[in-house]
Design an enzyme around this catalytic site. Structure first.
Site, PDB file in Angstrom:
ATOM      1  N   ASP A  58      26.420  10.483  24.020  1.00  0.00           N
ATOM      2  CA  ASP A  58      27.747  11.413  24.443  1.00  0.00           C
ATOM      3  C   ASP A  58      27.049  12.088  24.914  1.00  0.00           C
ATOM      4  O   ASP A  58      25.800  12.035  25.113  1.00  0.00           O
ATOM      5  CB  ASP A  58      28.510  11.468  22.931  1.00  0.00           C
ATOM      6  CG  ASP A  58      28.899  10.877  22.554  1.00  0.00           C
ATOM      7  OD1 ASP A  58      29.253   9.498  22.146  1.00  0.00           O
ATOM      8  OD2 ASP A  58      29.830  10.927  21.555  1.00  0.00           O
ATOM      9  N   HIS A 108      34.240  10.940  28.169  1.00  0.00           N
ATOM     10  CA  HIS A 108      33.953  11.984  26.569  1.00  0.00           C
ATOM     11  C   HIS A 108      34.716  13.541  27.478  1.00  0.00           C
ATOM     12  O   HIS A 108      34.192  14.295  27.259  1.00  0.00           O
ATOM     13  CB  HIS A 108      32.652  11.701  26.635  1.00  0.00           C
ATOM     14  CG  HIS A 108      32.539  12.147  25.200  1.00  0.00           C
ATOM     15  ND1 HIS A 108      32.827  12.303  24.404  1.00  0.00           N
ATOM     16  CD2 HIS A 108      30.826  13.457  24.997  1.00  0.00           C
ATOM     17  CE1 HIS A 108      32.814  12.732  23.440  1.00  0.00           C
ATOM     18  NE2 HIS A 108      31.820  13.801  23.841  1.00  0.00           N
ATOM     19  N   HIS A 112      33.923  19.150  27.073  1.00  0.00           N
ATOM     20  CA  HIS A 112      33.752  18.187  26.069  1.00  0.00           C
ATOM     21  C   HIS A 112      34.373  19.882  25.315  1.00  0.00           C
ATOM     22  O   HIS A 112      33.828  20.770  23.515  1.00  0.00           O
ATOM     23  CB  HIS A 112      32.986  18.907  25.186  1.00  0.00           C
ATOM     24  CG  HIS A 112      32.201  18.066  24.352  1.00  0.00           C
ATOM     25  ND1 HIS A 112      32.023  18.983  22.881  1.00  0.00           N
ATOM     26  CD2 HIS A 112      31.284  16.842  24.212  1.00  0.00           C
ATOM     27  CE1 HIS A 112      31.606  17.983  22.037  1.00  0.00           C
ATOM     28  NE2 HIS A 112      31.080  16.738  22.742  1.00  0.00           N
ATOM     29  N   HIS A 202      22.443  10.866  21.606  1.00  0.00           N
ATOM     30  CA  HIS A 202      22.740  11.086  23.032  1.00  0.00           C
ATOM     31  C   HIS A 202      21.223  11.453  23.854  1.00  0.00           C
ATOM     32  O   HIS A 202      20.336  11.335  23.032  1.00  0.00           O
ATOM     33  CB  HIS A 202      22.578  13.403  22.402  1.00  0.00           C
ATOM     34  CG  HIS A 202      24.328  12.967  21.412  1.00  0.00           C
ATOM     35  ND1 HIS A 202      23.990  12.909  20.219  1.00  0.00           N
ATOM     36  CD2 HIS A 202      25.715  13.650  21.678  1.00  0.00           C
ATOM     37  CE1 HIS A 202      25.162  13.495  19.604  1.00  0.00           C
ATOM     38  NE2 HIS A 202      26.024  13.725  20.466  1.00  0.00           N
TER      39      HIS A 202
END
Length: 276
Positions: A58, A108, A112, A202
């Site tokens: 991510d 994504h 965020h 990540h």
């Protein structure tokens, strides 16, 4: 009686007939072998027949994404990157390389946010901006969506469906953002590893990238094929708005994603200029 010249010519022709097919066969043989080798290398993994797992990343492209891509290339593994539009803009060469090397690209959001706390217009903007910039830079639009923090509601699901995107969460974590420790990350992933598992990681966590070679070797020794999400059983026929893994949105023990103040993927470490 034949002259010496005619006898020499006849002998030369005979030698040519013998040697030419052999030379042609020798030239063709490596090409055929190379084609077979390429076909075998390109053969997709059938997760219905073998044990597969998806390591997913991510908030990228993170500042260590190039090193991570080197590792995946070396071990002939594939992954799914859930990209933030703002970092695709900052590190376009990394995003291009992800697409060029056959990894799967997911959306994504752009910045965020907590999508349950914003308007429907903002949700659409976050998804649309990321779809557009990824397509513009890589030539490929994201094919799935992972909401920030794994947070979603009916509005998020409806908009993802409108945009043609399945929703992919996870059923195992690495806690890499919290521990920043290679051994802890390694142990956490192996603890959560299971067939058709989707592991959250990540690519901006340096320790994750450093431990990846050791982790891939360990998973392969356990019989796993490390693949992109869409290769997993049950994920190959996902439709827009579907949630995968099934039931993950109701899992109260779902490992948490990194809080935004921990996501230092925006720190220094831009991708190299295009073409470098």
């Amino acid at each position: 009686m034949k002259s010496p010249t005619r006898m020499l010519l006849a002998t030369s022709c005979a030698l040519a007939l013998i040697s030419t097919p052999a030379a042609a066969w020798s030239a063709d043989k490596p090409k055929t072998a190379d084609k077979a080798k390429s076909a075998a290398k390109a053969a997709p993994v059938d997760c219905a027949k073998v044990k597969c797992i998806a390591l997913t990343f991510d908030d990228g492209p993170g500042k260590y994404a190039d090193k991570l891509l080197d590792t995946f290339k070396k071990y002939k593994a594939k992954t799914t990157f859930f990209l933030e539009g703002q970092y695709v803009k900052a590190r376009p060469a990394f995003a291009k390389r992800m697409a060029a090397e056959g990894h799967e690209l997911g959306n994504h959001s752009y910045t965020h946010p907590h999508l349950r706390e914003v308007s429907e217009d903002k949700i659409r903007e976050e998804l649309t901006k990321t779809q557009d910039i990824v397509k513009q830079i890589t030539g490929k639009a994201p094919t799935m969506f992972r909401p920030p923090y794994g947070e979603m509601d009916d509005r998020v699901q409806t908009i993802a469906k409108e945009m043609g995107l399945p929703i992919v969460l996870w059923n195992g974590g690495s806690r890499d953002w919290a521990t920043r420790d290679e051994k802890a990350i390694y142990n956490e992933v192996l603890k959560n590893a299971k067939r058709d598992g989707v592991i959250l990681m990540h690519d901006w966590v340096e320790q994750t990238v450093k431990v990846m070679p050791k982790l891939l070797v360990a998973l392969q020794k356990q019989g796993y094929h490390v693949v992109s999400v869409s290769s997993l059983r049950g994920a190959q026929q996902l439709e827009a708005g579907d949630v995968y893994p099934v039931g993950s949105e109701k899992d109260e023990n779902l490992p948490s994603e990194a809080p935004i103040d921990s996501a230092d993927s925006a720190d220094s470490g831009e991708s190299p200029a295009d073409g470098s």
